[in-house]
Design a protein around this motif. Structure first.
Motif, PDB file in Angstrom:
ATOM      1  N   LYS B  65     -32.037   2.628 -34.362  1.00  0.00           N
ATOM      2  CA  LYS B  65     -32.048   1.973 -33.045  1.00  0.00           C
ATOM      3  C   LYS B  65     -32.105   3.007 -31.930  1.00  0.00           C
ATOM      4  O   LYS B  65     -32.905   2.889 -30.996  1.00  0.00           O
ATOM      5  CB  LYS B  65     -30.804   1.097 -32.878  1.00  0.00           C
ATOM      6  CG  LYS B  65     -31.020  -0.330 -33.392  1.00  0.00           C
ATOM      7  CD  LYS B  65     -29.789  -1.203 -33.176  1.00  0.00           C
ATOM      8  CE  LYS B  65     -29.974  -2.518 -33.925  1.00  0.00           C
ATOM      9  NZ  LYS B  65     -28.712  -3.167 -34.274  1.00  0.00           N
ATOM     10  N   ASN B  68     -35.446   4.785 -31.919  1.00  0.00           N
ATOM     11  CA  ASN B  68     -36.503   3.900 -31.429  1.00  0.00           C
ATOM     12  C   ASN B  68     -36.427   3.757 -29.908  1.00  0.00           C
ATOM     13  O   ASN B  68     -37.450   3.815 -29.226  1.00  0.00           O
ATOM     14  CB  ASN B  68     -36.363   2.540 -32.116  1.00  0.00           C
ATOM     15  CG  ASN B  68     -37.665   1.757 -32.096  1.00  0.00           C
ATOM     16  OD1 ASN B  68     -38.748   2.317 -32.225  1.00  0.00           O
ATOM     17  ND2 ASN B  68     -37.545   0.448 -31.924  1.00  0.00           N
ATOM     18  N   GLU B  69     -35.227   3.590 -29.409  1.00  0.00           N
ATOM     19  CA  GLU B  69     -35.053   3.459 -27.959  1.00  0.00           C
ATOM     20  C   GLU B  69     -35.480   4.723 -27.222  1.00  0.00           C
ATOM     21  O   GLU B  69     -36.029   4.666 -26.126  1.00  0.00           O
ATOM     22  CB  GLU B  69     -33.584   3.174 -27.620  1.00  0.00           C
ATOM     23  CG  GLU B  69     -33.168   1.730 -27.870  1.00  0.00           C
ATOM     24  CD  GLU B  69     -31.645   1.577 -27.953  1.00  0.00           C
ATOM     25  OE1 GLU B  69     -31.203   0.559 -28.520  1.00  0.00           O
ATOM     26  OE2 GLU B  69     -30.918   2.477 -27.474  1.00  0.00           O
ATOM     27  N   THR B  70     -35.206   5.862 -27.848  1.00  0.00           N
ATOM     28  CA  THR B  70     -35.476   7.139 -27.171  1.00  0.00           C
ATOM     29  C   THR B  70     -36.791   7.772 -27.631  1.00  0.00           C
ATOM     30  O   THR B  70     -37.118   8.887 -27.218  1.00  0.00           O
ATOM     31  CB  THR B  70     -34.326   8.129 -27.458  1.00  0.00           C
ATOM     32  OG1 THR B  70     -34.194   8.258 -28.886  1.00  0.00           O
ATOM     33  CG2 THR B  70     -33.014   7.640 -26.874  1.00  0.00           C
ATOM     34  N   ARG B  71     -37.527   7.046 -28.476  1.00  0.00           N
ATOM     35  CA  ARG B  71     -38.813   7.556 -29.006  1.00  0.00           C
ATOM     36  C   ARG B  71     -38.647   8.918 -29.681  1.00  0.00           C
ATOM     37  O   ARG B  71     -39.507   9.797 -29.560  1.00  0.00           O
ATOM     38  CB  ARG B  71     -39.868   7.692 -27.898  1.00  0.00           C
ATOM     39  CG  ARG B  71     -40.028   6.487 -26.994  1.00  0.00           C
ATOM     40  CD  ARG B  71     -40.680   5.333 -27.743  1.00  0.00           C
ATOM     41  NE  ARG B  71     -41.142   4.285 -26.849  1.00  0.00           N
ATOM     42  CZ  ARG B  71     -40.423   3.216 -26.482  1.00  0.00           C
ATOM     43  NH1 ARG B  71     -39.165   3.054 -26.925  1.00  0.00           N
ATOM     44  NH2 ARG B  71     -40.944   2.300 -25.680  1.00  0.00           N
ATOM     45  N   ASN B 180     -36.912  -0.630 -35.988  1.00  0.00           N
ATOM     46  CA  ASN B 180     -36.164  -1.240 -34.876  1.00  0.00           C
ATOM     47  C   ASN B 180     -34.683  -1.422 -35.186  1.00  0.00           C
ATOM     48  O   ASN B 180     -33.942  -1.985 -34.393  1.00  0.00           O
ATOM     49  CB  ASN B 180     -36.793  -2.585 -34.482  1.00  0.00           C
ATOM     50  CG  ASN B 180     -36.711  -3.621 -35.600  1.00  0.00           C
ATOM     51  OD1 ASN B 180     -36.090  -3.375 -36.646  1.00  0.00           O
ATOM     52  ND2 ASN B 180     -37.334  -4.767 -35.390  1.00  0.00           N
ATOM     53  N   ASN B 455     -43.452   2.320 -31.949  1.00  0.00           N
ATOM     54  CA  ASN B 455     -43.207   3.551 -31.199  1.00  0.00           C
ATOM     55  C   ASN B 455     -43.502   4.802 -32.011  1.00  0.00           C
ATOM     56  O   ASN B 455     -43.272   5.922 -31.552  1.00  0.00           O
ATOM     57  CB  ASN B 455     -41.759   3.565 -30.690  1.00  0.00           C
ATOM     58  CG  ASN B 455     -41.521   2.439 -29.699  1.00  0.00           C
ATOM     59  OD1 ASN B 455     -42.401   2.115 -28.902  1.00  0.00           O
ATOM     60  ND2 ASN B 455     -40.357   1.816 -29.767  1.00  0.00           N
TER      61      ASN B 455
END
Lengths: 467, 467
Positions: B65, B68-71, B180, B455
């Protein structure tokens, strides 16, 4: 005249695009009992916008490209023998009938490979390789009325699966056309570790991911020898436990089927013994192996407390195994009936059996709730339930059907079983898919579907729950 | 201190996030010979941003997570035994080391099911079930240094695959975390027709589709009996044809391996006979079946013109089969070596063998170009090539490696073979994947990848060609 029909005629030629009402009416649905019941009760479903009958892969590409550009729904249709409502025509959709793509592309006797166009009748395919001493080894009850592409699209099983595997173990290569019209060919080798096995995007996809246009099977030579065994089982559990011993000790008779007493009385009248069930087997293979297997299994059965039964029960099954009564003959008698096949690990299967039968027997009008097993694995076994309900009011038959089906699927899911062993999902079981895949699995399937079919043209309403 | 490292420590606890340079340096790559050669020549690759060592599935979810949020790129790492460059750390990526998720979750002796966390060492998993008289039946050469999750992620094969199947035939269920952070659990039954088999999204995905966190295998009982056979083959083609007869007549000895004369001289010094090759087999199963199989195969071999060889060759192989020389010991001798396993249908395999060996022998400095078969199917067989090149200039070894590998893969692809039987693709074979999947298949794989990992955080550079 719809614009899309004009375009289809331009793209693949007018003869392959059918708009004749009589023809359209003939192909409104598959063999799902509910569709037939609605027909019988004159609750006629609508027919497709048109039927297209491609003759080659390029036709399928042209059809899907047009459909994709115009956002026209497409419903792939093999030979219509599915039993879960995977085909249900609607007036806005193109019905893509694969039956004219029925050529034998190649039979390779050295590599034991046979390639067919996807609309090829299964029995015709089998007979073509049988003429060379070979076999596909895939014998669904529908073999005479189903297509080889349909076998792949529904993840079918054959009656000889315990030794020869299910369709995913027999398939070698798949040619398919994606919703955007692009062709893929997956499978150039007996086995590969070249990323995820993309054949599995199509195996079981039920027309939602594209159209299967050709299939290649890895064949077998016909067995040198065949032998039979049959045993009485005093309880369902006793026979199940014997089957567990047999398979876990390393024996795989291609056919191993166990019927409860109700089904013995219905299907094996000559072999009935009191309240017993019946376990029948077909052994196949090299002569020495067949003899060794048959002898060893007789020993295991004896130790498990099973008595030998007449082998004639097995030959009787072999000769009558593909007979299916017509739905209409049952409706005439105010009866709706259905078969539902599920599977579970060994420790759960008797709970599935007991709870399904008990629950079905609570349904008003139920006249049959029975089961047999027919596909065996190291870690579990399937059950094939048959239910029938009699009601004075024929209009009430559909509700009785859905009540019964719900009971079978819910009791199975409650005991960690799969809600479909080999018939697929279609419309009949779509609401229950989450029991197999979990919410995460359903979401993953939806993600893949959206990526492959972003315009959502392929067989909407089937298999994949709506987002 | 990077912001992502702070967040990871907050999310899963500081002890599971490693930034110590010495630790990071130890886990820069897998067992791909090129990475080891670069190390040896002091062409040190960079190390990861950090190593995370999750202890449970929830940790993996939290890591993905955040990534994914921060690539932030993520590189899954099992036990590092891969040989295709599936792991190559870079300074911007989190190296997700699964080795601390190594628990036995459950061993179910009735259903023959065993569940392990994905980082479990393969030999430890096998020993745990062996203590109960069971076996996973999966024996890759790397069994002592590979993880059960790695087996699934690379679509591994074991040495006993001809009877017991490859990892896709042994796997029962997979738990995985998607990019994700969502968890999926696929596989509740020995077999299902509930849509596409989503386990195949992860089987062979090499860390590109998510992280496998638990695996459940369908076990076997240990075989009652074991026997051996060995035969001399006067030509490679003669032994290949005998193997085709054996498998197509319905016999599946778990081990069936055929070595060319070069490999007999290297690995079976006591058994060398002139220019002959050697075909060895292990038979396993119920006593009567093993006896019948061994006798029948001896007969087939005789008819095929093969002479019996000492069975000691088989026991010798069994005892030494997992010995692998260190890359460094070869570099010290100015030698680079590699093994590449491919597969093809029967009618193509001798062309693959002849053309690969001939092409390798054209390479300046080549000192070995040899092969053996080790996995047999009804429709074809694999070949496992070994090449070695000696060059005065060690700096030239890498170019020689890529020249040799290119020749093996191109000659295989030219003869309709798969460019990976069971090692996976990694970085080493990514440019050749199109030979297996076609442009359409590669595009389909890319489409699925984009959907699951929008991503693009998972193991970039591996398996899937760039768009």
């Amino acid at each position: 005249m719809s614009n899309i029909i004009t375009k289809l005629r331009e793209a693949i030629g007018p003869k392959k695009v059918i708009t004749d009402e009589t023809e359209l009416d003939k192909q409104r649905h598959d063999y799902w009992v509910v569709s037939h019941l609605r027909d019988y009760l004159a609750q006629q479903s609508e027919h497709a916008l048109c039927i297209v009958r491609p003759r080659e892969t390029a036709d399928v590409q042209a059809i899907l490209k047009l459909a994709n550009e115009t956002r026209t729904p497409v419903m792939p249709y093999g030979l219509g023998s599915g039993v879960c409502g995977g085909v249900l025509a609607n007036a806005k959709a193109i019905l893509l009938d694969m039956s004219a793509m029925n050529r034998i592309v190649d039979i390779d006797e050295t590599n034991l490979l046979a390639t067919f166009e996807a609309g090829k009748n299964g029995l015709e395919a089998e007979e073509a390789v049988a003429a060379k001493g070979l076999t596909i080894g895939h014998w669904p009850q529908s073999i005479g009325v189903s297509s080889v592409g349909g076998w792949v699209a529904t993840r079918a099983s054959g009656q000889f699966s315990t030794a020869y595997g299910n369709i995913e173990n027999i398939i070698y290569a798949i040619e398919a056309v994606l919703p955007n019209g692009e062709v893929v060919n997956i499978g150039i080798s007996p086995r590969a570790a070249s990323g995820p096995d993309l054949r599995h995007i199509f195996l079981g996809s039920e027309g939602t991911m594209g159209v299967i246009t050709k299939v290649t099977f890895s064949l077998r030579r016909q067995a040198q020898e065949r032998a039979y065994s049959a045993f009485y089982t005093s309880t369902m559990a006793e026979g199940i436990e014997a089957q567990r011993q047999i398979i876990q000790l390393g024996y795989t008779p291609p056919v191993m089927r166990q019927y409860d007493n109700s089904e013995v009385r219905r299907n094996f009248a000559e072999t009935v013994r009191d309240e017993d069930g019946l376990l029948i087997m077909v052994h196949e293979g090299p002569t020495a192996m067949v003899a060794a297997e048959k002898a060893a299994i007789a020993e295991i059965a004896k130790k498990s407390g099973l008595d030998e039964a007449p082998e004639a029960a097995v030959t009787k099954w072999l000769s009558s195994r593909n007979h299916v009564p017509s739905w209409t003959s049952l409706f005439e008698q105010n009866v709706v009936a259905e078969t539902i096949e599920v599977a579970a690990p060994w420790t759960k299967i008797m709970d599935v059996y007991d709870q399904v039968v008990a629950s079905l027997n609570e349904v008003p009008g139920i006249v049959n709730a029975s089961g047999h097993s027919s596909h065996v694995y190291r870690s579990g076994i399937n059950l094939y339930f048959t239910f029938a309900a009699y009601l004075e009011d024929k209009e009430a038959l559909e509700a009785a059907y859905f009540d019964c089906a719900d009971r079978v699927l819910k009791a199975t899911a409650a005991n960690a079983g799969t809600i479909s062993h080999h018939h697929g999902i279609g419309r009949a079981r779509r609401d229950y898919l989450v029991n197999d895949l979990g919410k995460g699995g359903v979401a993953l399937l939806q993600t893949i579907k959206r990526a492959i079919d972003p315009n959502h043209i392929m067989n909407a309403g089937v298999l994949i729950p709506d987002d």
